[in-house]
Enzyme design. Structure first.
Site, short mmCIF file in Angstrom:
data_model
loop_
_atom_site.label_atom_id
_atom_site.label_comp_id
_atom_site.label_asym_id
_atom_site.label_seq_id
_atom_site.Cartn_x
_atom_site.Cartn_y
_atom_site.Cartn_z
CG ASP A 158 9.09 -4.21 69.85
OD1 ASP A 158 9.01 -3.81 71.03
OD2 ASP A 158 8.24 -4.94 69.31
NE ARG A 179 9.66 -13.54 65.58
CZ ARG A 179 8.53 -12.83 65.67
NH1 ARG A 179 8.58 -11.52 65.85
NH2 ARG A 179 7.36 -13.42 65.59
CD GLU A 209 12.30 -11.24 71.80
OE1 GLU A 209 12.71 -10.24 71.18
OE2 GLU A 209 11.13 -11.64 71.76
CG HIS A 223 8.49 -9.15 70.93
ND1 HIS A 223 9.24 -10.21 70.48
CD2 HIS A 223 7.50 -9.01 70.03
CE1 HIS A 223 8.73 -10.66 69.36
NE2 HIS A 223 7.67 -9.95 69.07
P1 NAI Z 1 4.94 -10.72 55.55
O1 NAI Z 1 5.10 -12.18 55.32
O2 NAI Z 1 3.68 -10.04 55.12
O3 NAI Z 1 6.16 -9.93 54.86
C1 NAI Z 1 7.48 -10.34 54.98
C2 NAI Z 1 8.20 -9.89 53.71
O4 NAI Z 1 9.59 -10.21 53.87
C3 NAI Z 1 7.71 -10.60 52.43
O5 NAI Z 1 7.39 -9.64 51.45
C4 NAI Z 1 8.91 -11.45 52.01
O6 NAI Z 1 9.03 -11.58 50.61
C5 NAI Z 1 10.05 -10.64 52.60
N1 NAI Z 1 11.30 -11.39 52.73
C6 NAI Z 1 11.48 -12.72 52.90
N2 NAI Z 1 12.80 -13.00 52.92
C7 NAI Z 1 13.45 -11.82 52.76
C8 NAI Z 1 14.82 -11.47 52.68
N3 NAI Z 1 15.79 -12.38 52.78
N4 NAI Z 1 15.13 -10.17 52.53
C9 NAI Z 1 14.17 -9.22 52.42
N5 NAI Z 1 12.85 -9.50 52.47
C10 NAI Z 1 12.50 -10.80 52.64
O7 NAI Z 1 5.19 -10.51 57.12
P2 NAI Z 1 4.73 -9.30 58.03
O8 NAI Z 1 3.38 -9.57 58.56
O9 NAI Z 1 4.96 -8.02 57.31
O10 NAI Z 1 5.75 -9.42 59.25
C11 NAI Z 1 7.14 -9.21 59.09
C12 NAI Z 1 7.86 -9.67 60.34
O11 NAI Z 1 7.50 -8.82 61.44
C13 NAI Z 1 7.44 -11.07 60.84
O12 NAI Z 1 8.18 -12.09 60.18
C14 NAI Z 1 7.79 -11.01 62.30
O13 NAI Z 1 9.12 -11.46 62.47
C15 NAI Z 1 7.73 -9.54 62.64
N6 NAI Z 1 6.66 -9.22 63.58
C16 NAI Z 1 7.00 -8.56 64.73
C17 NAI Z 1 6.03 -8.24 65.67
C18 NAI Z 1 6.35 -7.48 66.91
O14 NAI Z 1 5.55 -7.49 67.86
N7 NAI Z 1 7.48 -6.79 67.01
C19 NAI Z 1 4.64 -8.65 65.47
C20 NAI Z 1 4.38 -9.26 64.18
C21 NAI Z 1 5.36 -9.55 63.29
#
Ligand code: NAI
Length: 334
Positions: free
Chosen positions: A260, A236, A265, A297
């Site tokens: 991305d 994000r 944005e 994105h």
């Molecule tokens: P997820 O929930 O599986 O993993 C997120 C990880 O971040 C978790 O292991 C959590 O413990 C960790 N986390 C939480 N707070 C943290 C902190 N302060 N410091 C370090 N790690 C921390 O989520 P997933 O599916 O892996 O997605 C991650 C991010 O990717 C989403 O939140 C979203 O913002 C982004 N995303 C971007 C997309 C795009 O099109 N560019 C599409 C889908 C997701």
């Protein structure tokens, strides 16, 4: 269920119509091109559910209008929910659901694409060759093999990305308040943020946007990184302080930046603005650097991910309506 779907493009219509047919769901979807804001919220008139995407405005003023229209359900066609005022939704009796996982591969592979393109200057080489310029000066890269990659956030996407980097022979560092055993099994070394910043040749963000991660990459963080570091953000935009990275690029502390997502944005991405003058001077400055690669994105944008998003979103609506199946509800705790 009557669903008003905001910020839709033709590709959304195609994937949602297919999902509605495939699962014989019979939801009545009103496709709206408008972005959801307090001004456009009245378009949800008569709908029991509103379907929103990442740059829709789901702040309290919008939610109050939706609740007054008797909308009961907010189905997000995204994993992230940082753009929803969950407290307001809770107080207004709106149920919020999301797509917790649709393809970690899509985003992880896009992250890899940014790294490979930036490192080997593919974005510049493509243009040079088309102009008949076959000079190599300025296109020097480095072997990824043997380099240290720092991954912030080692959930679903972070894990897939870690596998890819391990496959390329990189040493992987991780930072996450909840370490992932599968990452540890890959050989990931969990360290604190300071150590990750200091040791990583490449740093990639894969955690959610929260008050804790807002501007995680700021001037102070950049000061602790290696000279020439490559920073990649496919999570994000607001996790990066854009003005601070511009300073870091100008001083050459940052050697490459792949984005991305961008903190402002919402006024730019997902639209064809090629005939317009970009009014965002910070974004315009980013576009001037040869070592910055920005995509709008599109990390999620694969056939498989679109199909999974449509399936889960409509099945969320069915679960809410009928009480059968899984409702991927977002609670006040996330
Ligand atoms: P997820 O929930 O599986 O993993 C997120 C990880 O971040 C978790 O292991 C959590 O413990 C960790 N986390 C939480 N707070 C943290 C902190 N302060 N410091 C370090 N790690 C921390 O989520 P997933 O599916 O892996 O997605 C991650 C991010 O990717 C989403 O939140 C979203 O913002 C982004 N995303 C971007 C997309 C795009 O099109 N560019 C599409 C889908 C997701």
């Amino acid at each position: 269920m009557k669903i008003a779907m905001f910020s839709t493009k033709d590709y959304d219509r195609r994937s949602f119509d297919r999902a509605n047919d495939t699962h014989s769901l019979d939801h009545q979807i009103r496709y709206l091109e408008a972005r959801l804001t307090p001004d456009t919220a009245p378009l949800a008139q008569d709908a029991a559910a509103v379907c929103a995407f990442v740059n829709d405005d789901l702040s309290r003023p919008t939610l109050e209008i939706l609740a007054a229209l008797d909308v009961e359900l907010l189905v997000l066609r995204s994993a992230g929910f940082n753009h929803v005022d969950l407290t307001a939704a809770h107080e207004l009796g709106l149920t919020v659901a999301r797509v917790p996982a649709y393809s970690p591969h899509a985003v992880a592979e896009h992250t890899l694409a940014l790294i490979l393109s930036l490192n080997r200057h593919i974005h510049r080489a493509y243009n040079r060759v088309r102009e008949g310029n076959f000079a190599l000066e300025g296109l020097l890269g480095f072997d990824l093999h043997g380099k240290t990659v720092g991954i912030i956030g080692t959930g679903q996407i972070g894990l897939v990305f870690a596998r890819q980097m391990a496959g390329l022979g990189c040493h992987i560092l991780g930072y996450d308040p909840y370490p992932n055993d599968e990452c540890t099994a890959l050989g990931m070394e969990y360290v604190d943020l300071d150590e990750l910043f200091a040791r990583s040749r490449i740093i990639s963000l894969h955690c959610p946007l929260t008050p804790d991660t807002h501007h995680l990459i700021d001037a102070n963080a950049i000061a602790r990184m290696q000279k020439g570091v490559m920073i990649i953000n496919t999570s994000r935009g607001a996790m990066i302080d854009t003005r601070a990275v511009i300073d870091g690029l100008k001083s050459e502390k940052i050697g490459a930046l792949g984005l991305d997502v961008y903190e402002e944005e919402a006024d730019l991405f997902f639209e064809d603005l090629s005939d317009k003058v970009i009014q965002d001077d910070v974004f315009a400055r980013l576009l001037t650097f040869p070592n910055v690669l920005i995509t709008g994105h599109q990390g999620f944008f694969t056939t498989e991910a679109l199909a999974n998003i449509a399936d889960t979103t409509l099945l969320n609506a069915t679960a809410f309506e009928t009480g059968t199946g899984t409702l991927h509800r977002v609670t006040l705790d996330g």
